[in-house]
Design an enzyme around this catalytic site. Structure first.
Site, PDB file in Angstrom:
ATOM      1  N   SER A  59      15.599  15.665  -8.106  1.00  8.12           N
ATOM      2  CA  SER A  59      15.688  16.335  -9.497  1.00  8.12           C
ATOM      3  C   SER A  59      15.923  17.593  -9.401  1.00  8.12           C
ATOM      4  O   SER A  59      15.999  18.174 -10.601  1.00  8.12           O
ATOM      5  CB  SER A  59      14.667  15.497 -10.154  1.00  8.12           C
ATOM      6  OG  SER A  59      13.443  15.959  -9.908  1.00  8.12           O
ATOM      7  N   THR A 172      11.860  18.233 -13.523  1.00 13.40           N
ATOM      8  CA  THR A 172      12.321  19.268 -13.373  1.00 13.40           C
ATOM      9  C   THR A 172      10.835  20.207 -13.097  1.00 13.40           C
ATOM     10  O   THR A 172       9.788  19.649 -13.485  1.00 13.40           O
ATOM     11  CB  THR A 172      12.758  20.097 -14.804  1.00 13.40           C
ATOM     12  OG1 THR A 172      13.778  19.203 -15.208  1.00 13.40           O
ATOM     13  CG2 THR A 172      12.742  21.747 -15.025  1.00 13.40           C
ATOM     14  N   THR A 190      15.983  23.122 -11.831  1.00 10.32           N
ATOM     15  CA  THR A 190      16.199  21.548 -12.054  1.00 10.32           C
ATOM     16  C   THR A 190      17.742  21.407 -11.556  1.00 10.32           C
ATOM     17  O   THR A 190      18.712  22.212 -11.695  1.00 10.32           O
ATOM     18  CB  THR A 190      16.030  21.034 -13.470  1.00 10.32           C
ATOM     19  OG1 THR A 190      16.243  19.521 -13.380  1.00 10.32           O
ATOM     20  CG2 THR A 190      17.079  21.483 -14.490  1.00 10.32           C
ATOM     21  N   ARG A 200      27.520  19.419 -18.178  1.00 11.63           N
ATOM     22  CA  ARG A 200      26.288  19.105 -19.164  1.00 11.63           C
ATOM     23  C   ARG A 200      25.241  20.263 -18.658  1.00 11.63           C
ATOM     24  O   ARG A 200      24.858  20.285 -17.562  1.00 11.63           O
ATOM     25  CB  ARG A 200      25.772  17.906 -18.959  1.00 11.63           C
ATOM     26  CG  ARG A 200      24.420  17.580 -20.037  1.00 11.63           C
ATOM     27  CD  ARG A 200      23.263  17.725 -19.056  1.00 11.63           C
ATOM     28  NE  ARG A 200      21.914  17.178 -19.849  1.00 11.63           N
ATOM     29  CZ  ARG A 200      20.628  17.400 -19.528  1.00 11.63           C
ATOM     30  NH1 ARG A 200      20.578  17.987 -18.254  1.00 11.63           N
ATOM     31  NH2 ARG A 200      19.680  16.913 -20.053  1.00 11.63           N
ATOM     32  N   VAL A 201      24.825  21.024 -19.871  1.00 12.01           N
ATOM     33  CA  VAL A 201      23.601  21.742 -19.292  1.00 12.01           C
ATOM     34  C   VAL A 201      22.609  21.403 -20.234  1.00 12.01           C
ATOM     35  O   VAL A 201      22.633  21.122 -21.340  1.00 12.01           O
ATOM     36  CB  VAL A 201      24.086  23.121 -19.855  1.00 12.01           C
ATOM     37  CG1 VAL A 201      22.709  24.162 -19.546  1.00 12.01           C
ATOM     38  CG2 VAL A 201      24.984  23.663 -18.682  1.00 12.01           C
ATOM     39  N   GLY A 202      21.184  21.185 -19.670  1.00 12.94           N
ATOM     40  CA  GLY A 202      20.093  20.680 -20.315  1.00 12.94           C
ATOM     41  C   GLY A 202      19.469  21.859 -20.903  1.00 12.94           C
ATOM     42  O   GLY A 202      19.888  22.887 -21.253  1.00 12.94           O
ATOM     43  N   ASP A 203      18.037  21.371 -21.221  1.00 13.35           N
ATOM     44  CA  ASP A 203      17.141  22.379 -21.801  1.00 13.35           C
ATOM     45  C   ASP A 203      16.563  23.524 -20.727  1.00 13.35           C
ATOM     46  O   ASP A 203      16.270  24.749 -21.098  1.00 13.35           O
ATOM     47  CB  ASP A 203      15.766  21.935 -22.499  1.00 13.35           C
ATOM     48  CG  ASP A 203      15.436  20.924 -21.289  1.00 13.35           C
ATOM     49  OD1 ASP A 203      16.126  20.485 -20.481  1.00 13.35           O
ATOM     50  OD2 ASP A 203      13.878  20.759 -21.465  1.00 13.35           O
ATOM     51  N   THR A 223       9.821  19.279 -19.664  1.00 11.44           N
ATOM     52  CA  THR A 223      10.490  18.294 -18.702  1.00 11.44           C
ATOM     53  C   THR A 223      10.964  17.222 -19.654  1.00 11.44           C
ATOM     54  O   THR A 223      10.155  16.802 -20.741  1.00 11.44           O
ATOM     55  CB  THR A 223       9.592  18.166 -17.689  1.00 11.44           C
ATOM     56  OG1 THR A 223      10.348  17.248 -16.576  1.00 11.44           O
ATOM     57  CG2 THR A 223       8.433  17.475 -17.896  1.00 11.44           C
ATOM     58  N   GLY A 224      11.890  16.416 -19.023  1.00  6.00           N
ATOM     59  CA  GLY A 224      12.086  15.094 -19.664  1.00  6.00           C
ATOM     60  C   GLY A 224      13.651  15.368 -20.363  1.00  6.00           C
ATOM     61  O   GLY A 224      14.286  15.973 -19.815  1.00  6.00           O
ATOM     62  N   GLY A 226      16.254  16.620 -21.865  1.00  8.95           N
ATOM     63  CA  GLY A 226      16.389  18.135 -22.160  1.00  8.95           C
ATOM     64  C   GLY A 226      17.041  18.079 -23.722  1.00  8.95           C
ATOM     65  O   GLY A 226      16.753  19.150 -24.308  1.00  8.95           O
TER      66      GLY A 226
HETATM   67  N1  ASP Z   1      14.744  18.516 -18.714  1.00 11.79           N
HETATM   68  C1  ASP Z   1      15.649  18.273 -17.747  1.00 11.79           C
HETATM   69  C2  ASP Z   1      16.922  18.348 -18.100  1.00 11.79           C
HETATM   70  O1  ASP Z   1      17.330  17.736 -19.231  1.00 11.79           O
HETATM   71  C3  ASP Z   1      15.517  17.208 -16.955  1.00 11.79           C
HETATM   72  C4  ASP Z   1      13.916  16.674 -16.713  1.00 11.79           C
HETATM   73  O2  ASP Z   1      13.236  17.527 -16.862  1.00 11.79           O
HETATM   74  O3  ASP Z   1      13.778  15.685 -16.471  1.00 11.79           O
HETATM   75  O4  ASP Z   1      18.198  18.642 -17.508  1.00 11.79           O
END
Ligand code: ASP
Length: 316
Positions: A59, A172, A190, A200-203, A223-224, A226
């Site tokens: 990850s 992350t 991450t 795609r770009v996350g948080d 984390t999680g 995003g």
């Molecule tokens: N927050 C990250 C994302 O959405 C992934 C993660 O932390 O699990 O890219």
């Protein structure tokens, strides 16, 4: 409905704090950097580089799971307490996204570079071009392709192998360091959601979403899933709550509850976790679901991996 353990204050101040079990090795590298005379910024960079280089961590960095088209793309951000920020998004072919982010911060007039431009910048800085897709990650992607339709839908994580929100699909490293003089820095890196849509770009690389820090107040990382963090500018919210007087723990809880209230059934089975370090060294951690863990390393060198408390007792 609260699950997990509360975090107790201690005389042995927190030096490094990071997300998930794999944060332990990162914290140890960060503490070693502080002990060798490095700054908080040096420490979080050194810490973040540990999971980035680990092929068994799917990850973050090298060995990360690819997007739906088979490309490993990395998101990262680094910040210090003086408002200096560097970030990269959708970076390919370079292992240490966090070092590219730091170079963006230190060597460009910008705060973020993305995609091909980010890769070109990293190569210009002398960083090596590396194929990030390992045989294990490629095998997992090919397996995923067999059973998962290739089409953009909401809540894509629900199609992924393993329980939604589980460590299998995404995670992350967010890492925060507090040097002996109280100066703080933070970093987040991450490969994002496994098998995400291309582009795609996350948080994680977004200031105020995946990471935020404010001098005299503290830092927060998320984390999680995003998208759920970005909707509420999650870490900016945690730090704002801390600025308003909430403890790091209360601030993390407030942000998680806000997501639950805002999103209702839409977040069923999704994981989001916040981790915060106050300017005086207090720790906060809270998640939607059970299963979010974090690593705390104290100035003495003692490291603990702890389960965060969660809004819901279930883990999926
Ligand atoms: N927050 C990250 C994302 O959405 C992934 C993660 O932390 O699990 O890219």
């Amino acid at each position: 409905m609260l699950a997990g353990v509360a975090h107790a204050a201690s005389d042995d101040p927190v030096a490094v704090l990071s997300t998930w079990d794999f944060g332990k090795a990162a914290n140890e590298a960060a503490l070693a950097t502080l002990r060798a005379g490095g700054t908080a910024l040096d420490a979080v960079e050194a810490g973040a580089k540990v999971p980035e280089a680990d092929p068994d961590n799917h990850s973050v960095g090298y060995g990360g799971y690819p997007d739906r088209d088979g490309h490993v793309t990395l998101d990262a951000i680094i910040m210090d307490q003086d408002g200096r920020i560097g970030a990269v998004a959708a970076l390919e072919d370079v292992v240490h996204a966090i070092s590219v982010a730091r170079a963006v911060m230190e060597k460009t007039p910008h705060t973020m570079l993305v995609g091909e431009g980010a890769t070109r910048f990293a190569l210009d800085q002398g960083m090596p071009r590396v194929k990030l897709l390992t045989p294990a990650a490629e095998a997992a992607w090919r397996e995923w392709l067999k059973t998962h339709r290739y089409r953009p839908i909401a809540n894509i994580e629900n199609q992924l192998p393993g329980p939604p929100g589980s460590a299998l699909n995404h995670d992350t490293i967010g890492i925060m360091a507090r040097a002996g003089d109280g100066r703080m820095a933070a970093a987040c890196t991450t490969s994002g959601m496994a098998f995400k849509m291309r582009g795609r770009v996350g948080d994680s690389p977004l200031a105020g979403c995946g990471l935020f820090i404010e001098k005299g107040v503290g830092a927060a990382a998320s984390t999680g899933v995003g998208e759920e963090v970005t909707r509420i500018a999650g870490t900016a919210r945690v730090v704002a709550s801390m600025r308003a007087g909430l403890s790091p723990q209360a601030a993390c809880e407030e942000a998680v509850r806000h997501i639950a209230q805002l999103r209702g059934d839409a977040i069923a089975g999704l994981q989001v976790g916040f981790l915060a370090l106050g300017a005086s060294g207090d720790v906060g951690a809270f998640a939607l679901l059970r299963g979010f863990t974090y690593a705390v390393t104290r100035q003495s060198g003692r490291t603990e991996v702890l389960p965060a408390r969660s809004l819901f007792a279930r883990s999926e």
